[in-house]
Design a protein around this motif. Structure first.
Motif, PDB file in Angstrom:
ATOM      1  N   GLY A  19      36.596  33.198  88.045  1.00  0.00           N
ATOM      2  CA  GLY A  19      37.558  32.245  87.521  1.00  0.00           C
ATOM      3  C   GLY A  19      37.864  31.060  88.406  1.00  0.00           C
ATOM      4  O   GLY A  19      37.945  29.945  87.920  1.00  0.00           O
ATOM      5  N   PHE A  20      38.044  31.274  89.700  1.00  0.00           N
ATOM      6  CA  PHE A  20      38.389  30.136  90.543  1.00  0.00           C
ATOM      7  C   PHE A  20      37.964  30.373  91.982  1.00  0.00           C
ATOM      8  O   PHE A  20      37.834  31.512  92.422  1.00  0.00           O
ATOM      9  CB  PHE A  20      39.887  29.821  90.469  1.00  0.00           C
ATOM     10  N   ALA A  21      37.764  29.291  92.705  1.00  0.00           N
ATOM     11  CA  ALA A  21      37.313  29.349  94.101  1.00  0.00           C
ATOM     12  C   ALA A  21      38.456  29.762  95.018  1.00  0.00           C
ATOM     13  O   ALA A  21      39.633  29.628  94.678  1.00  0.00           O
ATOM     14  CB  ALA A  21      36.774  27.992  94.523  1.00  0.00           C
ATOM     15  N   GLY A  22      38.099  30.255  96.191  1.00  0.00           N
ATOM     16  CA  GLY A  22      39.083  30.550  97.225  1.00  0.00           C
ATOM     17  C   GLY A  22      39.642  31.960  97.206  1.00  0.00           C
ATOM     18  O   GLY A  22      40.579  32.258  97.943  1.00  0.00           O
ATOM     19  N   GLN A  23      39.072  32.834  96.401  1.00  0.00           N
ATOM     20  CA  GLN A  23      39.561  34.204  96.346  1.00  0.00           C
ATOM     21  C   GLN A  23      39.025  35.026  97.505  1.00  0.00           C
ATOM     22  O   GLN A  23      37.992  34.716  98.088  1.00  0.00           O
ATOM     23  CB  GLN A  23      39.128  34.868  95.040  1.00  0.00           C
ATOM     24  N   LYS A  24      39.719  36.115  97.804  1.00  0.00           N
ATOM     25  CA  LYS A  24      39.281  37.038  98.847  1.00  0.00           C
ATOM     26  C   LYS A  24      38.232  37.990  98.280  1.00  0.00           C
ATOM     27  O   LYS A  24      38.278  38.351  97.105  1.00  0.00           O
ATOM     28  CB  LYS A  24      40.454  37.839  99.392  1.00  0.00           C
ATOM     29  N   LEU A  25      37.323  38.390  99.141  1.00  0.00           N
ATOM     30  CA  LEU A  25      36.306  39.366  98.792  1.00  0.00           C
ATOM     31  C   LEU A  25      36.970  40.677  98.384  1.00  0.00           C
ATOM     32  O   LEU A  25      37.900  41.147  99.058  1.00  0.00           O
ATOM     33  CB  LEU A  25      35.393  39.604 100.000  1.00  0.00           C
ATOM     34  N   ILE A  26      36.499  41.279  97.306  1.00  0.00           N
ATOM     35  CA  ILE A  26      36.931  42.618  96.931  1.00  0.00           C
ATOM     36  C   ILE A  26      36.096  43.577  97.776  1.00  0.00           C
ATOM     37  O   ILE A  26      34.876  43.685  97.573  1.00  0.00           O
ATOM     38  CB  ILE A  26      36.723  42.875  95.427  1.00  0.00           C
ATOM     39  N   PRO A  27      36.699  44.261  98.762  1.00  0.00           N
ATOM     40  CA  PRO A  27      35.934  45.059  99.721  1.00  0.00           C
ATOM     41  C   PRO A  27      35.027  46.125  99.089  1.00  0.00           C
ATOM     42  O   PRO A  27      33.937  46.388  99.595  1.00  0.00           O
ATOM     43  CB  PRO A  27      37.013  45.719 100.587  1.00  0.00           C
ATOM     44  N   GLU A  49      15.982  41.975  92.689  1.00  0.00           N
ATOM     45  CA  GLU A  49      16.839  41.284  93.642  1.00  0.00           C
ATOM     46  C   GLU A  49      18.303  41.479  93.272  1.00  0.00           C
ATOM     47  O   GLU A  49      18.631  41.674  92.097  1.00  0.00           O
ATOM     48  CB  GLU A  49      16.490  39.804  93.673  1.00  0.00           C
ATOM     49  N   ILE A  50      19.165  41.425  94.293  1.00  0.00           N
ATOM     50  CA  ILE A  50      20.601  41.535  94.074  1.00  0.00           C
ATOM     51  C   ILE A  50      21.242  40.217  94.483  1.00  0.00           C
ATOM     52  O   ILE A  50      21.150  39.791  95.631  1.00  0.00           O
ATOM     53  CB  ILE A  50      21.212  42.705  94.867  1.00  0.00           C
ATOM     54  N   GLU A  51      21.896  39.591  93.514  1.00  0.00           N
ATOM     55  CA  GLU A  51      22.596  38.325  93.732  1.00  0.00           C
ATOM     56  C   GLU A  51      24.091  38.613  93.846  1.00  0.00           C
ATOM     57  O   GLU A  51      24.623  39.454  93.121  1.00  0.00           O
ATOM     58  CB  GLU A  51      22.341  37.392  92.555  1.00  0.00           C
ATOM     59  N   VAL A  52      24.751  37.922  94.754  1.00  0.00           N
ATOM     60  CA  VAL A  52      26.198  38.067  94.910  1.00  0.00           C
ATOM     61  C   VAL A  52      26.865  36.721  94.702  1.00  0.00           C
ATOM     62  O   VAL A  52      26.329  35.676  95.082  1.00  0.00           O
ATOM     63  CB  VAL A  52      26.586  38.650  96.291  1.00  0.00           C
ATOM     64  N   ASP A  53      28.047  36.765  94.097  1.00  0.00           N
ATOM     65  CA  ASP A  53      28.782  35.539  93.793  1.00  0.00           C
ATOM     66  C   ASP A  53      30.262  35.800  94.029  1.00  0.00           C
ATOM     67  O   ASP A  53      30.843  36.687  93.408  1.00  0.00           O
ATOM     68  CB  ASP A  53      28.533  35.136  92.342  1.00  0.00           C
ATOM     69  N   GLY A  54      30.841  35.050  94.951  1.00  0.00           N
ATOM     70  CA  GLY A  54      32.270  35.151  95.223  1.00  0.00           C
ATOM     71  C   GLY A  54      32.568  35.348  96.692  1.00  0.00           C
ATOM     72  O   GLY A  54      32.155  36.331  97.275  1.00  0.00           O
ATOM     73  N   ASN A  55      33.244  34.394  97.299  1.00  0.00           N
ATOM     74  CA  ASN A  55      33.600  34.404  98.714  1.00  0.00           C
ATOM     75  C   ASN A  55      32.405  34.742  99.599  1.00  0.00           C
ATOM     76  O   ASN A  55      32.458  35.630 100.441  1.00  0.00           O
ATOM     77  CB  ASN A  55      34.763  35.340  99.014  1.00  0.00           C
ATOM     78  N   VAL A  56      31.334  34.005  99.399  1.00  0.00           N
ATOM     79  CA  VAL A  56      30.146  34.174 100.233  1.00  0.00           C
ATOM     80  C   VAL A  56      30.357  33.326 101.488  1.00  0.00           C
ATOM     81  O   VAL A  56      29.729  32.291 101.693  1.00  0.00           O
ATOM     82  CB  VAL A  56      28.860  33.790  99.467  1.00  0.00           C
ATOM     83  N   SER A  57      31.296  33.777 102.311  1.00  0.00           N
ATOM     84  CA  SER A  57      31.557  33.107 103.589  1.00  0.00           C
ATOM     85  C   SER A  57      30.453  33.505 104.560  1.00  0.00           C
ATOM     86  O   SER A  57      29.642  34.394 104.273  1.00  0.00           O
ATOM     87  CB  SER A  57      32.921  33.538 104.140  1.00  0.00           C
ATOM     88  N   PHE A  58      30.438  32.870 105.705  1.00  0.00           N
ATOM     89  CA  PHE A  58      29.415  33.210 106.703  1.00  0.00           C
ATOM     90  C   PHE A  58      29.529  34.686 107.098  1.00  0.00           C
ATOM     91  O   PHE A  58      28.535  35.398 107.160  1.00  0.00           O
ATOM     92  CB  PHE A  58      29.548  32.304 107.929  1.00  0.00           C
TER      93      PHE A  58
END
Length: 98
Positions: A19-27, A49-58
């Motif tokens: 829904g929106f940017a800036g969310q925390k990763l769901i552990p 392949e496994i793609e991930v989307d959401g809080n892909v910080s370093f």
């Protein structure tokens, strides 16, 4: 899940609520990535392949990669972070997932 795996080339795991940017990763999503990678590898679908989307910080990208993800939807948490230039951030993300 077995009836689907023969038809897929990639699986997407959302690591935040869409829904929106800036969310925390769901552990718990890191465990989900690990379990999916293990299932795929053990059942002859290691090519999926496994793609991930959401809080892909370093930091999170490194964890996601260790868990088994290999495609990363990068955004404001990494390549568009204000902490560096676009080129610097891309280099930093690549280093985090190698």
């Amino acid at each position: 899940m077995k009836y689907l795996t023969e038809y897929i080339d990639m699986a997407l795991i959302m690591t935040v609520s869409p829904g929106f940017a800036g969310q925390k990763l769901i552990p718990q999503t890191l465990d989900k990535i690990t379990r999916l990678r293990k299932y795929l590898d053990e059942n002859g679908y290691g090519h999926v392949e496994i793609e991930v989307d959401g809080n892909v910080s370093f930091e999170n990208a490194e964890k996601m990669n260790r868990a088994g993800a290999n495609i990363f939807v990068a955004g404001t948490s990494s390549i568009y972070a204000k902490s560096g230039t676009f080129d610097e951030n891309i280099a930093k993300l690549r280093a985090a997932i190698q």
